[in-house]
Design a protein around this motif. Sequence first.
Motif, PDB file in Angstrom:
ATOM      1  N   THR A 225      46.511  44.886  61.433  1.00 35.55           N
ATOM      2  CA  THR A 225      46.727  43.531  61.918  1.00 35.55           C
ATOM      3  C   THR A 225      45.452  43.025  62.588  1.00 35.55           C
ATOM      4  O   THR A 225      44.873  43.721  63.421  1.00 35.55           O
ATOM      5  CB  THR A 225      47.883  43.491  62.943  1.00 35.55           C
ATOM      6  N   ASP A 226      45.024  41.857  62.205  1.00 37.11           N
ATOM      7  CA  ASP A 226      43.839  41.235  62.788  1.00 37.11           C
ATOM      8  C   ASP A 226      44.179  40.770  64.201  1.00 37.11           C
ATOM      9  O   ASP A 226      45.034  39.898  64.378  1.00 37.11           O
ATOM     10  CB  ASP A 226      43.398  40.053  61.925  1.00 37.11           C
ATOM     11  N   PRO A 227      43.542  41.338  65.226  1.00 33.60           N
ATOM     12  CA  PRO A 227      43.871  40.957  66.605  1.00 33.60           C
ATOM     13  C   PRO A 227      43.519  39.508  66.933  1.00 33.60           C
ATOM     14  O   PRO A 227      44.040  38.956  67.891  1.00 33.60           O
ATOM     15  CB  PRO A 227      43.056  41.928  67.460  1.00 33.60           C
TER      16      PRO A 227
ATOM     17  N   ASN B  97      44.265  37.029  64.914  1.00 36.79           N
ATOM     18  CA  ASN B  97      45.194  36.191  64.160  1.00 36.79           C
ATOM     19  C   ASN B  97      46.546  36.170  64.880  1.00 36.79           C
ATOM     20  O   ASN B  97      47.336  37.110  64.770  1.00 36.79           O
ATOM     21  CB  ASN B  97      45.335  36.737  62.737  1.00 36.79           C
TER      22      ASN B  97
ATOM     23  N   LEU C  88      49.843  38.723  64.542  1.00 40.88           N
ATOM     24  CA  LEU C  88      50.314  39.485  65.703  1.00 40.88           C
ATOM     25  C   LEU C  88      51.776  39.183  66.014  1.00 40.88           C
ATOM     26  O   LEU C  88      52.540  40.078  66.379  1.00 40.88           O
ATOM     27  CB  LEU C  88      49.451  39.200  66.927  1.00 40.88           C
TER      28      LEU C  88
ATOM     29  N   SER D 266      53.685  40.942  62.881  1.00 37.78           N
ATOM     30  CA  SER D 266      53.527  42.386  62.705  1.00 37.78           C
ATOM     31  C   SER D 266      53.331  43.180  63.980  1.00 37.78           C
ATOM     32  O   SER D 266      53.499  44.390  63.985  1.00 37.78           O
ATOM     33  CB  SER D 266      52.331  42.654  61.788  1.00 37.78           C
ATOM     34  N   GLY D 267      52.915  42.515  65.037  1.00 35.42           N
ATOM     35  CA  GLY D 267      52.659  43.217  66.283  1.00 35.42           C
ATOM     36  C   GLY D 267      51.279  43.858  66.280  1.00 35.42           C
ATOM     37  O   GLY D 267      50.659  44.017  65.242  1.00 35.42           O
ATOM     38  N   PRO D 268      50.819  44.229  67.458  1.00 36.94           N
ATOM     39  CA  PRO D 268      49.491  44.841  67.566  1.00 36.94           C
ATOM     40  C   PRO D 268      49.472  46.271  67.013  1.00 36.94           C
ATOM     41  O   PRO D 268      50.497  46.947  66.964  1.00 36.94           O
ATOM     42  CB  PRO D 268      49.208  44.824  69.066  1.00 36.94           C
ATOM     43  N   GLU D 269      48.304  46.710  66.610  1.00 36.52           N
ATOM     44  CA  GLU D 269      48.138  48.053  66.041  1.00 36.52           C
ATOM     45  C   GLU D 269      48.644  49.142  66.983  1.00 36.52           C
ATOM     46  O   GLU D 269      49.266  50.091  66.534  1.00 36.52           O
ATOM     47  CB  GLU D 269      46.655  48.305  65.720  1.00 36.52           C
ATOM     48  N   GLU D 270      48.351  49.007  68.280  1.00 35.66           N
ATOM     49  CA  GLU D 270      48.741  50.067  69.212  1.00 35.66           C
ATOM     50  C   GLU D 270      50.257  50.258  69.323  1.00 35.66           C
ATOM     51  O   GLU D 270      50.736  51.295  69.755  1.00 35.66           O
ATOM     52  CB  GLU D 270      48.117  49.860  70.602  1.00 35.66           C
ATOM     53  N   ASP D 271      51.027  49.258  68.903  1.00 35.14           N
ATOM     54  CA  ASP D 271      52.484  49.377  68.914  1.00 35.14           C
ATOM     55  C   ASP D 271      53.034  49.999  67.626  1.00 35.14           C
ATOM     56  O   ASP D 271      54.231  50.237  67.518  1.00 35.14           O
ATOM     57  CB  ASP D 271      53.130  48.008  69.110  1.00 35.14           C
ATOM     58  N   HIS D 272      52.155  50.230  66.652  1.00 33.45           N
ATOM     59  CA  HIS D 272      52.615  50.706  65.336  1.00 33.45           C
ATOM     60  C   HIS D 272      51.721  51.818  64.805  1.00 33.45           C
ATOM     61  O   HIS D 272      50.975  51.631  63.841  1.00 33.45           O
ATOM     62  CB  HIS D 272      52.668  49.540  64.343  1.00 33.45           C
TER      63      HIS D 272
END
Length: 74
Positions: free
Chosen positions: A11-13, A15, A19, A22-28
């Motif tokens: 996920t582009d932080p 965008n 977000l 899809s949510g932030p990377e650290e949550d997935h």
Amino acid sequence: MLVAAALSAPTDPGNAWALAISGPEEDHPERALCRAAFVADAAWVRRLLADDALLSGLGLDEDDRASLVQAAGL
């Protein structure tokens, strides 16, 4: 496989829409695991994409192929 490829995309932080959806990377952390699996099996993805007879019944368009190529790091 297309769903896994799409869900593994980072996920582009910058965008806000991505977000929100899809949510932030650290949550997935599962996304990184999916990416690693695609890269580990890149040879199989390459074979799948090279087999026109197999792909003909799947209805993959160029965007679908590009998603698989990107996920596999090809």
